[in-house]
Motif scaffolding. Structure first.
Motif, short mmCIF file in Angstrom:
data_model
loop_
_atom_site.label_atom_id
_atom_site.label_comp_id
_atom_site.label_asym_id
_atom_site.label_seq_id
_atom_site.Cartn_x
_atom_site.Cartn_y
_atom_site.Cartn_z
N GLU A 223 38.64 60.96 54.16
CA GLU A 223 37.68 60.61 55.21
C GLU A 223 36.54 59.73 54.69
O GLU A 223 35.96 58.96 55.45
CB GLU A 223 37.13 61.88 55.84
N ILE A 224 36.21 59.83 53.40
CA ILE A 224 35.11 59.02 52.87
C ILE A 224 35.60 57.76 52.16
O ILE A 224 34.81 56.85 51.89
CB ILE A 224 34.23 59.83 51.90
N THR A 225 36.91 57.70 51.85
CA THR A 225 37.39 56.65 50.95
C THR A 225 37.20 55.25 51.50
O THR A 225 36.64 54.38 50.83
CB THR A 225 38.87 56.89 50.59
N ALA A 226 37.67 54.98 52.72
CA ALA A 226 37.60 53.61 53.24
C ALA A 226 36.16 53.11 53.31
O ALA A 226 35.86 51.98 52.89
CB ALA A 226 38.27 53.55 54.61
N THR A 227 35.28 53.94 53.84
CA THR A 227 33.88 53.53 53.99
C THR A 227 33.22 53.30 52.64
O THR A 227 32.51 52.30 52.42
CB THR A 227 33.08 54.58 54.78
N GLU A 228 33.45 54.23 51.71
CA GLU A 228 32.80 54.14 50.41
C GLU A 228 33.35 52.98 49.57
O GLU A 228 32.59 52.24 48.94
CB GLU A 228 32.96 55.46 49.65
N VAL A 229 34.67 52.82 49.56
CA VAL A 229 35.26 51.72 48.76
C VAL A 229 34.84 50.38 49.34
O VAL A 229 34.62 49.41 48.60
CB VAL A 229 36.80 51.84 48.70
N ALA A 230 34.69 50.29 50.66
CA ALA A 230 34.27 49.04 51.28
C ALA A 230 32.91 48.58 50.77
O ALA A 230 32.63 47.37 50.70
CB ALA A 230 34.23 49.20 52.80
N GLN A 231 32.05 49.52 50.39
CA GLN A 231 30.72 49.16 49.89
C GLN A 231 30.79 48.43 48.54
O GLN A 231 29.84 47.76 48.15
CB GLN A 231 29.84 50.41 49.77
N LEU A 232 31.91 48.59 47.84
CA LEU A 232 32.06 47.92 46.55
C LEU A 232 32.21 46.42 46.70
O LEU A 232 32.02 45.67 45.73
CB LEU A 232 33.27 48.49 45.79
N ILE A 233 32.55 45.96 47.91
CA ILE A 233 32.73 44.53 48.13
C ILE A 233 31.46 43.75 47.80
O ILE A 233 31.51 42.60 47.40
CB ILE A 233 33.15 44.26 49.60
N GLY A 234 30.32 44.40 47.95
CA GLY A 234 29.06 43.71 47.69
C GLY A 234 28.61 43.74 46.25
O GLY A 234 27.55 43.19 45.92
N THR A 235 29.38 44.35 45.36
CA THR A 235 28.94 44.46 43.97
C THR A 235 29.33 43.22 43.17
O THR A 235 30.30 42.53 43.49
CB THR A 235 29.56 45.69 43.29
N ARG A 236 28.58 42.98 42.12
CA ARG A 236 28.88 41.83 41.26
C ARG A 236 30.21 42.02 40.53
O ARG A 236 30.93 41.04 40.31
CB ARG A 236 27.74 41.64 40.25
N ASP A 237 30.51 43.26 40.15
CA ASP A 237 31.78 43.51 39.46
C ASP A 237 32.96 43.07 40.33
O ASP A 237 33.92 42.48 39.84
CB ASP A 237 31.92 44.99 39.12
N PHE A 238 32.89 43.37 41.62
CA PHE A 238 33.97 42.98 42.52
C PHE A 238 34.07 41.47 42.64
O PHE A 238 35.15 40.88 42.50
CB PHE A 238 33.77 43.60 43.91
N ARG A 239 32.95 40.84 42.88
CA ARG A 239 32.95 39.39 43.08
C ARG A 239 33.42 38.67 41.82
O ARG A 239 34.26 37.76 41.88
CB ARG A 239 31.54 38.92 43.46
N ASP A 240 32.89 39.08 40.66
CA ASP A 240 33.30 38.45 39.40
C ASP A 240 34.78 38.70 39.12
O ASP A 240 35.49 37.83 38.62
CB ASP A 240 32.46 38.98 38.24
N GLY A 241 35.24 39.92 39.45
CA GLY A 241 36.64 40.25 39.21
C GLY A 241 37.58 39.41 40.05
O GLY A 241 38.59 38.88 39.56
N VAL A 242 37.27 39.26 41.33
CA VAL A 242 38.11 38.47 42.22
C VAL A 242 38.08 36.99 41.82
O VAL A 242 39.12 36.32 41.75
CB VAL A 242 37.67 38.65 43.69
N ASP A 243 36.86 36.47 41.56
CA ASP A 243 36.75 35.06 41.17
C ASP A 243 37.51 34.78 39.89
O ASP A 243 38.21 33.76 39.76
CB ASP A 243 35.27 34.67 41.01
N GLY A 244 37.37 35.68 38.91
CA GLY A 244 38.07 35.50 37.64
C GLY A 244 39.57 35.56 37.81
O GLY A 244 40.31 34.80 37.17
#
Length: 268
Positions: A223-244
């Motif tokens: 019940e918490i997974t989708a909402t909580e994982v979605a918040q990671l989209i705004g992190t630098r680790d996510f953005r740098d990981g996808v760009d790399g």
């Protein structure tokens, strides 16, 4: 010198028991550990490695602490204090790794069980031996062992008071890595450092999801997974990981020993 030290190695925070020869959990070491945890909570870094100096990890609680207890009320205060240490370690927002290079008894083993991961030398031995003084573990070891290995195994280890080797506990799902004795300190630190290099916010969420599953079940975690994982989209680790990934392709994968490995993909 303090019985517990806190050092930094890049993003990794290293907490070390330093009260040889047995690193007994006496009043001085318990107080030093509480102080060390306050420092870690204020500045945890990206990961925490807990380890001990000397030939053994710990002989457990200094029995003189038990001998000094006046009544059940005093005992409860001590046990609540020890249990709070386990819960503070468990609540750290970063990955925690316990490194056991030798004998690891009672409170030290319970401290290890409060960590996210346990790395053990091949010759390391573990035990919850409180039955020798007419007690059962009071620092949270029984319940955490139950969560990892199941109730039958927890009852066996606690009720027999026997010692168990690293490989056996690896088979139970309690120990995550069993490493050679030679060079163990360096190897264990390398494991902790590799984990600390990972995405901090994602690691913190992994810990939260596991905790919710343990406390309230898989559906509650779902019940918490989708909402909580979605918040990671705004992190630098996510953005740098996808760009790399898009620029350079998939990052190198590693085997459990940390060595890079190549994966061949066959196109049809």
């Amino acid at each position: 010198m303090s019985q517990v030290t806190v050092d930094r190695d890049g993003p990794l925070t290293i907490v070390e028991l330093r009260s040889p020869p047995l690193n007994l959990f006496d009043e001085a070491l318990i107080t030093a550990l509480e102080t060390a945890l306050s420092a870690v909570e204020a500045r945890p870094g990206a990961g925490v490695l807990l380890r001990a100096a000397g030939r053994v990890v710990s002989g457990g609680v200094d029995v003189r602490l038990f001998d000094a207890l006046a009544d059940a009320a005093a005992a409860e205060l001590l046990f609540r204090r020890l249990l709070t240490i386990s819960r503070r370690v468990e609540s750290l927002p970063v990955p925690t790794v316990f490194a056991a290079h030798g004998l690891c008894l009672t409170a030290a083993f319970e401290l290890a069980l409060a960590c996210d991961l346990i790395v053990a030398a091949r010759s390391a031995r573990f035990g919850l031996v409180e039955r020798a003084v007419g007690l059962t573990p009071a620092m949270g070891g029984t319940q955490r062992l139950t969560a990892l290995a199941g109730p039958a195994r927890a009852r066996e280890l606690v009720m027999t008071g026997e010692l168990y080797g690293a490989s056996e506990l690896h088979g139970w799902g309690v120990v995550n890595w069993v490493l050679p004795d030679d060079g163990f300190a360096r190897s264990a630190q390398d494991v902790a450092a590799r984990i600390a290099e990972g995405p901090a916010a994602a690691h913190a969420l992994t810990k939260k999801i596991v905790r919710v599953q343990q406390e309230r079940g898989t559906q509650a975690a779902d019940e918490i997974t989708a909402t909580e994982v979605a918040q990671l989209i705004g992190t630098r680790d996510f953005r740098d990981g996808v760009d790399g990934f898009l620029r350079n392709g998939p990052p190198p994968l590693r085997d459990r020993d940390g060595k890079p490995t190549k994966v061949k993909v066959t196109r049809r």
